[in-house]
Design a protein around this motif. Structure first.
Motif, mmCIF file in Angstrom:
data_model
loop_
_atom_site.group_PDB
_atom_site.id
_atom_site.type_symbol
_atom_site.label_atom_id
_atom_site.label_comp_id
_atom_site.label_asym_id
_atom_site.label_seq_id
_atom_site.Cartn_x
_atom_site.Cartn_y
_atom_site.Cartn_z
ATOM 1 N N TYR A 99 0.963 -1.096 -0.640
ATOM 2 C CA TYR A 99 -0.049 -0.317 0.047
ATOM 3 C C TYR A 99 0.633 0.835 0.171
ATOM 4 O O TYR A 99 0.672 2.402 -0.631
ATOM 5 N N ASP A 100 1.796 1.297 0.649
ATOM 6 C CA ASP A 100 2.853 2.229 1.182
ATOM 7 C C ASP A 100 3.389 2.740 -0.443
ATOM 8 O O ASP A 100 3.639 3.942 -0.232
ATOM 9 N N GLU A 101 3.737 1.733 -0.811
ATOM 10 C CA GLU A 101 4.706 2.163 -2.191
ATOM 11 C C GLU A 101 3.877 2.836 -3.599
ATOM 12 O O GLU A 101 4.247 2.985 -3.880
ATOM 13 N N PHE A 102 2.780 1.787 -3.444
ATOM 14 C CA PHE A 102 1.832 2.126 -3.866
ATOM 15 C C PHE A 102 0.858 3.502 -4.539
ATOM 16 O O PHE A 102 0.927 4.354 -5.461
ATOM 17 N N VAL A 127 4.174 -1.095 -14.589
ATOM 18 C CA VAL A 127 2.149 -1.928 -14.922
ATOM 19 C C VAL A 127 2.131 -2.427 -13.761
ATOM 20 O O VAL A 127 2.655 -3.344 -13.454
ATOM 21 N N ILE A 128 0.815 -1.537 -12.962
ATOM 22 C CA ILE A 128 0.701 -1.693 -11.809
ATOM 23 C C ILE A 128 -0.792 -2.411 -11.795
ATOM 24 O O ILE A 128 -2.010 -1.698 -12.177
ATOM 25 N N CYS A 129 -0.824 -3.556 -11.671
ATOM 26 C CA CYS A 129 -2.504 -4.638 -11.670
ATOM 27 C C CYS A 129 -3.262 -4.393 -10.627
ATOM 28 O O CYS A 129 -2.729 -4.711 -9.294
ATOM 29 N N THR A 130 -3.943 -4.161 -10.510
ATOM 30 C CA THR A 130 -4.849 -3.922 -9.292
ATOM 31 C C THR A 130 -6.468 -4.220 -9.610
ATOM 32 O O THR A 130 -7.342 -5.117 -11.233
ATOM 33 N N ARG A 165 3.634 -5.612 -11.630
ATOM 34 C CA ARG A 165 3.369 -6.113 -10.233
ATOM 35 C C ARG A 165 2.052 -5.817 -9.281
ATOM 36 O O ARG A 165 1.164 -5.211 -10.835
ATOM 37 N N LEU A 166 1.636 -6.019 -8.542
ATOM 38 C CA LEU A 166 0.298 -6.705 -8.353
ATOM 39 C C LEU A 166 0.014 -5.729 -7.025
ATOM 40 O O LEU A 166 1.144 -6.063 -6.241
ATOM 41 N N TYR A 167 -0.726 -5.443 -7.175
ATOM 42 C CA TYR A 167 -1.202 -4.745 -5.399
ATOM 43 C C TYR A 167 -2.404 -5.532 -5.347
ATOM 44 O O TYR A 167 -3.897 -5.679 -5.727
ATOM 45 N N GLU A 192 -8.293 -2.103 -0.313
ATOM 46 C CA GLU A 192 -7.723 -2.498 0.623
ATOM 47 C C GLU A 192 -7.466 -0.688 0.667
ATOM 48 O O GLU A 192 -7.508 0.311 1.491
ATOM 49 N N TRP A 193 -7.584 0.250 -0.666
ATOM 50 C CA TRP A 193 -7.340 1.116 -0.650
ATOM 51 C C TRP A 193 -9.032 1.885 -0.200
ATOM 52 O O TRP A 193 -8.385 2.773 0.450
ATOM 53 N N SER A 194 -9.818 1.390 -0.059
ATOM 54 C CA SER A 194 -11.124 2.171 0.129
ATOM 55 C C SER A 194 -11.511 1.707 1.311
ATOM 56 O O SER A 194 -12.439 2.511 2.088
ATOM 57 N N ALA A 195 -10.566 1.052 1.845
ATOM 58 C CA ALA A 195 -10.213 0.854 3.786
ATOM 59 C C ALA A 195 -9.867 1.960 4.241
ATOM 60 O O ALA A 195 -9.945 2.525 5.732
#
Length: 320
Positions: free
Chosen positions: A183-186, A259-262, A286-288, A294-297
């Motif tokens: 999360y923090d790096e994303f 490329v970050i896959c979410t 990368r895969l988040y 998590e983002w919406s938490a």
């Protein structure tokens, strides 16, 4: 076809199109490759081959499975942790599950799923979720059966109700932390110019119809529904490379960028992570794993509703 017709990386994808005719695909030493029903039929009796069935319900496996396949539900992969519902299970639990399935880190494992003949459920994601997780925890030779058990059946493949005699293995789980982004790096890098964020959820969920307490998507994320990459009639079968090329070009999925896959819970995104990292050999994927759940938490995180990735980005990013 000339390079100038493509964004950066177009010729590499043309090479992938050619290489796909050679299985296991792609060539090289990648951890995850694609195989066909014909290839599996030719190798099904290989002594070092383990076949893993991840159909959505154990009754689907009991009713029919590929001969020699051992059942391994993807449910073993994740468990609630301190209340967060989609955390990976403790490494020791995953290691023991892989051992009981007879999986060895350096012997080929073919993973497949399909629409369960008993349950009628299954959307194809089980095989990319399991393939990603096997590689994440240290497996070196994961094969995905393109099209799953449904393609196997349509190709005339034999089915079985016999349970294989499987000896536990000595698999040692060694997590490859570099696949995932936390999360923090994303949060720190997602808006950088050299980063593209993909959202693999259905378009209507991306636009705001999902079950989360905050609706919509992460600001800047581009909608690329995982299902759009798959055959219309078989969600476990990738579309032809020519179709995939067009979609990747249209969405600006450039191999010169990270490329970050979410997605929603980190499961749908495994489909695009596998495609880009291992089949199309993008250098920085990368895969988040926490994804939108998590983002919406975090109530202070901005979200965007509607079809545009950045339409409300500036407004949403303002301090509240």
């Amino acid at each position: 076809m000339e390079e100038k017709m493509f964004t950066s990386g177009g010729m590499e994808r043309l090479q992938a199109m050619s290489d796909r005719q050679n299985v296991p695909y792609p060539r090289g030493d990648g951890k995850v490759k694609l195989v066909t029903a014909d290839w599996l039929a030719d190798h099904i009796n290989d002594t070092d081959l383990r076949i893993v069935d991840v159909q959505p319900d154990v009754h689907d496996y009991i009713q029919e499975h590929i001969p020699g396949a051992v059942y391994l539900t993807e449910g073993i992969l994740r468990v609630s942790n301190r209340g967060f519902p989609t955390s990976y299970s403790p490494t020791g639990c995953i290691q023991e599950s892989f051992r009981r399935a007879g999986i060895e880190a350096d012997s080929p494992v073919v993973v497949y799923t399909g629409k369960g003949a008993f349950s009628g459920r299954g959307e194809g994601l089980g095989q990319t979720m399991m393939a990603y997780s096997l590689a994440k925890y240290g497996h070196n030779m994961v094969y995905i059966l393109d099209g799953g058990i449904d393609h196997w059946k349509s190709a005339g493949g034999e089915l079985s109700q016999e349970f294989p005699d499987v000896e536990p293995s000595s698999f040692t789980a060694e997590p490859r932390e570099e696949y995932a982004i936390r999360y923090d790096e994303f949060r720190r890098i997602k808006d950088n110019d050299d980063v593209v964020v993909l959202d693999a959820r259905p378009a209507k969920v991306y636009e705001g119809q999902g079950p989360w307490r905050m609706r919509g998507h992460i600001p800047g994320a581009i909608s690329l529904p995982w299902r759009s990459l798959m055959d219309d009639g078989n969600p476990a079968l990738l579309k032809p490379n020519a179709d995939l090329d067009i979609m990747l070009e249209e969405h600006g999925v450039d191999r010169t960028r990270t490329v970050i896959c979410t997605c929603g819970t980190g499961r749908e995104a495994t489909n695009e992570f596998v495609l880009l990292k291992w089949l199309y050999l993008y250098p920085n994927v990368r895969l988040y794993e926490g994804s939108f759940t998590e983002w919406s938490a975090y109530p202070d995180n901005p979200v965007v509703e509607g079809p545009e990735p950045r339409a409300a980005r500036a407004e949403a990013a303002l301090p509240r």
